[in-house]
Design a protein around this motif. Structure first.
Motif, PDB file in Angstrom:
ATOM      1  N   ASP A  30       0.851  -1.177   0.000  1.00 45.53           N
ATOM      2  CA  ASP A  30       0.000   0.000   0.000  1.00 45.53           C
ATOM      3  C   ASP A  30       0.894   1.237   0.000  1.00 45.53           C
ATOM      4  O   ASP A  30       1.941   1.257   0.654  1.00 45.53           O
ATOM      5  CB  ASP A  30      -0.890   0.002   1.250  1.00 45.53           C
ATOM      6  CG  ASP A  30      -1.821   1.199   1.289  1.00 45.53           C
ATOM      7  OD1 ASP A  30      -2.469   1.482   0.271  1.00 45.53           O
ATOM      8  OD2 ASP A  30      -1.894   1.852   2.354  1.00 45.53           O
ATOM      9  N   HIS A  32       0.675   5.337   0.756  1.00 49.12           N
ATOM     10  CA  HIS A  32      -0.168   6.424   1.258  1.00 49.12           C
ATOM     11  C   HIS A  32       0.687   7.652   1.533  1.00 49.12           C
ATOM     12  O   HIS A  32       1.888   7.548   1.776  1.00 49.12           O
ATOM     13  CB  HIS A  32      -0.974   6.004   2.490  1.00 49.12           C
ATOM     14  CG  HIS A  32      -0.149   5.721   3.708  1.00 49.12           C
ATOM     15  ND1 HIS A  32       0.440   4.510   3.946  1.00 49.12           N
ATOM     16  CD2 HIS A  32       0.184   6.507   4.753  1.00 49.12           C
ATOM     17  CE1 HIS A  32       1.102   4.542   5.081  1.00 49.12           C
ATOM     18  NE2 HIS A  32       0.969   5.749   5.595  1.00 49.12           N
ATOM     19  N   VAL A  44       0.770  -4.984   3.169  1.00 53.39           N
ATOM     20  CA  VAL A  44      -0.548  -5.086   3.797  1.00 53.39           C
ATOM     21  C   VAL A  44      -1.093  -6.504   3.867  1.00 53.39           C
ATOM     22  O   VAL A  44      -2.132  -6.731   4.463  1.00 53.39           O
ATOM     23  CB  VAL A  44      -1.586  -4.185   3.077  1.00 53.39           C
ATOM     24  CG1 VAL A  44      -1.212  -2.727   3.239  1.00 53.39           C
ATOM     25  CG2 VAL A  44      -1.719  -4.542   1.617  1.00 53.39           C
TER      26      VAL A  44
END
Length: 77
Positions: A30, A32, A44
């Protein structure tokens, strides 16, 4: 560590980063954005990588109780 973006928008995650995060083919990651504007990558599909000795913690051997372990450390006395 620097890597190059391909025409398809793909990058190779550097080996030290893959090793640190335990990323192998098929792993889910992931991306972000942090509050400071940087981008963070996390794996993840499993819990964070364990420390080197964590998988050994609590393993004294099959079927050994405390008395058996103490007898082994004292030379069977």
């Amino acid at each position: 560590m620097t890597t190059t973006v391909t025409t398809k928008g793909q990058v190779t995650i550097p080996k030290p980063v893959r090793d640190f995060l335990g990323i192998v083919p098929g792993s889910k990651v992931d991306f972000h954005r942090a509050t400071d504007g940087s981008v963070v990558i996390t794996r993840v599909d499993r819990k964070p990588p364990t420390r080197r000795f964590d998988k050994l913690r609590g393993h004294a051997g099959d079927g050994l109780d405390t008395d058996a372990i103490m007898a082994l450390t004292r030379g069977g006395k």
